[in-house]
Design an enzyme around this catalytic site. Structure first.
Site, mmCIF file in Angstrom:
data_model
loop_
_atom_site.group_PDB
_atom_site.id
_atom_site.type_symbol
_atom_site.label_atom_id
_atom_site.label_comp_id
_atom_site.label_asym_id
_atom_site.label_seq_id
_atom_site.Cartn_x
_atom_site.Cartn_y
_atom_site.Cartn_z
ATOM 1 N N ALA A 152 0.724 -1.103 0.025
ATOM 2 C CA ALA A 152 -0.068 -0.248 -0.187
ATOM 3 C C ALA A 152 0.444 1.365 -0.090
ATOM 4 O O ALA A 152 0.335 1.902 0.929
ATOM 5 C CB ALA A 152 -0.709 0.171 1.156
ATOM 6 N N GLY A 153 1.492 1.024 -0.902
ATOM 7 C CA GLY A 153 2.295 2.665 -0.946
ATOM 8 C C GLY A 153 1.636 3.422 -2.368
ATOM 9 O O GLY A 153 1.026 2.981 -2.426
ATOM 10 N N ASN A 203 -1.211 -5.315 2.633
ATOM 11 C CA ASN A 203 0.189 -4.179 3.237
ATOM 12 C C ASN A 203 0.792 -5.319 5.434
ATOM 13 O O ASN A 203 -0.363 -5.257 5.426
ATOM 14 C CB ASN A 203 -0.769 -3.168 3.030
ATOM 15 C CG ASN A 203 1.170 -1.912 3.133
ATOM 16 O OD1 ASN A 203 1.891 -1.874 2.472
ATOM 17 N ND2 ASN A 203 0.587 -1.870 4.377
ATOM 18 N N LYS A 204 2.062 -4.936 4.918
ATOM 19 C CA LYS A 204 2.566 -4.675 6.417
ATOM 20 C C LYS A 204 1.511 -4.234 7.696
ATOM 21 O O LYS A 204 1.645 -4.974 8.371
ATOM 22 C CB LYS A 204 4.159 -4.046 5.999
ATOM 23 C CG LYS A 204 4.945 -5.724 6.447
ATOM 24 C CD LYS A 204 6.305 -4.427 6.767
ATOM 25 C CE LYS A 204 7.039 -5.966 5.545
ATOM 26 N NZ LYS A 204 8.823 -5.043 5.291
ATOM 27 N N VAL A 219 4.271 -10.055 3.237
ATOM 28 C CA VAL A 219 4.466 -11.153 1.760
ATOM 29 C C VAL A 219 5.788 -11.901 1.942
ATOM 30 O O VAL A 219 6.857 -10.702 2.483
ATOM 31 C CB VAL A 219 4.357 -10.112 0.393
ATOM 32 C CG1 VAL A 219 4.921 -11.072 -0.950
ATOM 33 C CG2 VAL A 219 2.828 -9.281 0.358
ATOM 34 N N GLU A 241 17.658 16.734 1.098
ATOM 35 C CA GLU A 241 16.408 16.380 2.539
ATOM 36 C C GLU A 241 16.513 16.255 3.670
ATOM 37 O O GLU A 241 15.829 17.102 4.155
ATOM 38 C CB GLU A 241 14.950 16.488 1.325
ATOM 39 C CG GLU A 241 14.405 16.743 0.159
ATOM 40 C CD GLU A 241 13.627 15.681 0.015
ATOM 41 O OE1 GLU A 241 13.287 14.276 -0.287
ATOM 42 O OE2 GLU A 241 12.927 16.446 -0.923
ATOM 43 N N ALA A 280 7.799 8.984 -6.084
ATOM 44 C CA ALA A 280 6.004 8.453 -6.520
ATOM 45 C C ALA A 280 5.624 9.322 -7.915
ATOM 46 O O ALA A 280 5.204 8.464 -7.758
ATOM 47 C CB ALA A 280 5.825 9.262 -4.991
ATOM 48 N N GLN A 281 5.780 9.707 -7.880
ATOM 49 C CA GLN A 281 5.654 10.774 -9.484
ATOM 50 C C GLN A 281 5.177 9.582 -10.252
ATOM 51 O O GLN A 281 4.400 9.892 -10.610
ATOM 52 C CB GLN A 281 6.695 12.209 -9.722
ATOM 53 C CG GLN A 281 6.064 12.783 -10.820
ATOM 54 C CD GLN A 281 7.598 13.548 -11.661
ATOM 55 O OE1 GLN A 281 6.500 13.883 -12.539
ATOM 56 N NE2 GLN A 281 8.163 13.677 -10.863
ATOM 57 N N LYS A 316 6.293 22.519 -3.672
ATOM 58 C CA LYS A 316 6.280 21.416 -2.482
ATOM 59 C C LYS A 316 5.082 20.490 -2.388
ATOM 60 O O LYS A 316 4.823 19.759 -2.146
ATOM 61 C CB LYS A 316 7.854 21.153 -1.797
ATOM 62 C CG LYS A 316 8.518 19.939 -1.293
ATOM 63 C CD LYS A 316 8.878 19.311 -2.265
ATOM 64 C CE LYS A 316 9.087 18.037 -1.040
ATOM 65 N NZ LYS A 316 9.007 16.693 -2.023
#
Ligand code: FAD
Ligand code: NAD
Length: 406
Positions: A11-12, A37-38, A81, A170, A317-318, A379
């Site tokens: 679930a990213g 998802n974990k 998983v 960052e 992510a984009q 951002k």
């Protein structure tokens, strides 16, 4: 296909957005869908450097899956998983085995440590909510401990960040803002604290616009960050790191080494016997694996070549979010039958990197450079746009970033 079982792993960004798109596009009786998802939450990996530095609380960066996914449409299964068995159309979880008709692999990234001695044991990673929280607590512990020892250890106040890519930069940006707060809190003179960024290439953010790189370095140096360029981190010990620069080995005392020098796809992909390239699955144009018509791969587990550069697109992510639209449409086409599968075309809208909450750099709309307040605002707009896509106005209001003026 007779009411197929669609299983989404992870679930990213990729997995969540595929789930959201599928729940919009498929009718209730068209498929059974399971999201594995974990954890029972989705986290925004793109905010983890803030969690790790302690500039935001971890709850800001995580979202309960059930707050976004309609549980009457999609079954949420909290499990880990272990292995995918594509020839048997099965997924082995820690507590169950799932059969699928269509699978989406979106298990994300893990740190690539390149076999460097001591990293696995001694370095901290900004990989998920738990590892980022651990780093935040560890930093705070060493600041708290410093004045409580007769024999004061400078290694407690030296923070070394390996890698000056986007994650490393960052993170040091957040640290540069957080350290003065920690100093105030634990009665430490700020001049005693060192934030050292060790980068193997001759510049940080290799390949990025040189003017913006200079801007970033000036901004960070003015807040106390030291850069060691052309230096490869070679070993990480519990209380020091060793890097090689100009043929010489240099040892720096530190009890906090943060490894931000590269990522790879989740190892489950390679261990499950898929054909891989650099540990990832080089997907077909429709986002399916080369050898299985019923397995889609998304996000950092997928490799897509950029024909202009002859190199893979960087994992972001984009791209994961963009891929989710193609994957959902193609799953719908398989479920309904007949329609041709769509080709995924990345549409890179730009890159914006934060330098702390009050400064940033970026290239947007082709080659338009932004920095300072406009980049910081951009951002936050990018982050807010994602929340809107994921969970609508409610989620945006709950988790969005609206502090545009500092
Ligand atoms: P992830 O987002 O990594 O999600 C994977 C999911 O799978 C997670 O929920 C995880 O818990 C789950 N999972 C993993 N293993 C298992 C398992 N065995 N069983 C069950 N579940 C499992 N990209 C940008 O485009 N812009 C940015 O500004 C940006 N900033 C970033 C800042 C930082 C600090 C970092 C580290 C990365 C940043 N990235 C950015 C890159 C971006 O975060 C990744 O490319 C993106 O998260 C990949 O999405 P994904 O869907 O592939 O997987
Ligand atoms: P990266 O691979 O982009 O950067 C790693 C850096 O570490 C490189 O500059 C490399 O030269 C350096 N390095 C490698 N080995 C080293 C060593 N032994 N010693 C010293 N330096 C070493 O990795 P990343 O920064 O974690 O980024 C991962 C992905 O996430 C990328 O695709 C990136 O674009 C994306 N990301 C994007 C953003 C954003 O858009 N704002 C932010 C963070 C991450």
């Amino acid at each position: 296909m007779n009411k197929p079982h669609i299983v989404l792993l992870g679930a990213g960004y990729g997995g969540m957005m595929t789930a959201v798109n599928l729940q919009k596009q498929l009718g209730v009786n068209e498929a059974n869908i399971t999201l594995v998802n974990k954890n029972d939450y989705h986290y925004q990996s793109t905010w983890l450097h803030e969690v790790a530095a302690g500039t935001i609380h971890h709850d800001r960066a995580r979202i309960a899956i059930k707050d976004v996914i309609k549980t009457n449409r999609i079954t949420i299964l909290q499990d880990t998983v272990v292995e995918i068995k594509p020839d048997e159309k099965k997924v082995k979880l820690e507590n169950a085995v799932l059969d699928y008709d269509i699978l989406v692999v979106g298990l994300g990234f893990e740190a690539a440590t390149f076999g460097i001695p001591g990293l696995e044991e001694n370095a901290f990673m900004i990989g998920n909510i738990d590892s980022s929280r651990l780093l935040r607590e560890h930093l705070e512990y060493h600041f708290a401990q410093y004045n409580n020892e007769r024999d004061k250890k400078q290694a407690r106040l030296n923070i070394v960040v390996g890698g000056g890519g986007f994650t490393g930069i960052e993170f040091v940006g957040e640290l540069a803002n957080r350290v003065p707060e920690l100093c105030e809190e634990y009665d430490i003179n700020k001049a005693q604290v060192r934030i050292i960024n060790v980068e193997g290439a001759p510049t940080v953010l290799p390949g990025f616009d040189p003017q913006l790189v200079e801007y970033a370095m000036n901004s960070l140096e003015s807040r106390g960050v030291e850069f060691v360029l052309g230096a490869m981190l070679k070993e990480c010990k519990p209380d020091s790191i060793v890097y090689e620069k100009d043929g010489k080995m240099v040892e720096v005392p530190t009890m906090t080494t943060v490894w931000a020098a590269g990522v790879k796809a989740n190892g489950i992909v390679e261990n499950s016997g898929f054909e891989t390239n650099r540990g990832k699955i080089e997907v077909r144009k429709d986002m399916r694996t080369p050898e299985y018509d019923d397995v889609f791969v998304i996000g950092d587990c997928a490799l897509i070549m950029n024909p202009e550069t002859g190199r893979p697109f960087p994992p972001t992510a984009q791209i994961a979010i963009q891929q989710s639209y193609t994957v959902a449409k193609n799953i719908k086409a398989l479920v309904r039958g007949g329609a041709e599968l769509e080709t995924f075309e990345p549409n890179i809208l730009g890159t914006v990197a934060s330098l702390g909450h009050n400064d940033a750099i970026g290239v947007v709309m082709g080659d338009h450079k932004i920095f300072g307040w406009s980049a910081t605002a951009m951002k936050k707009i990018i982050d807010n746009r994602y929340l809107l896509k994921l969970g609508g106005i409610g989620l945006l209001m709950k988790k969005g970033k609206f502090n545009f003026f500092y």
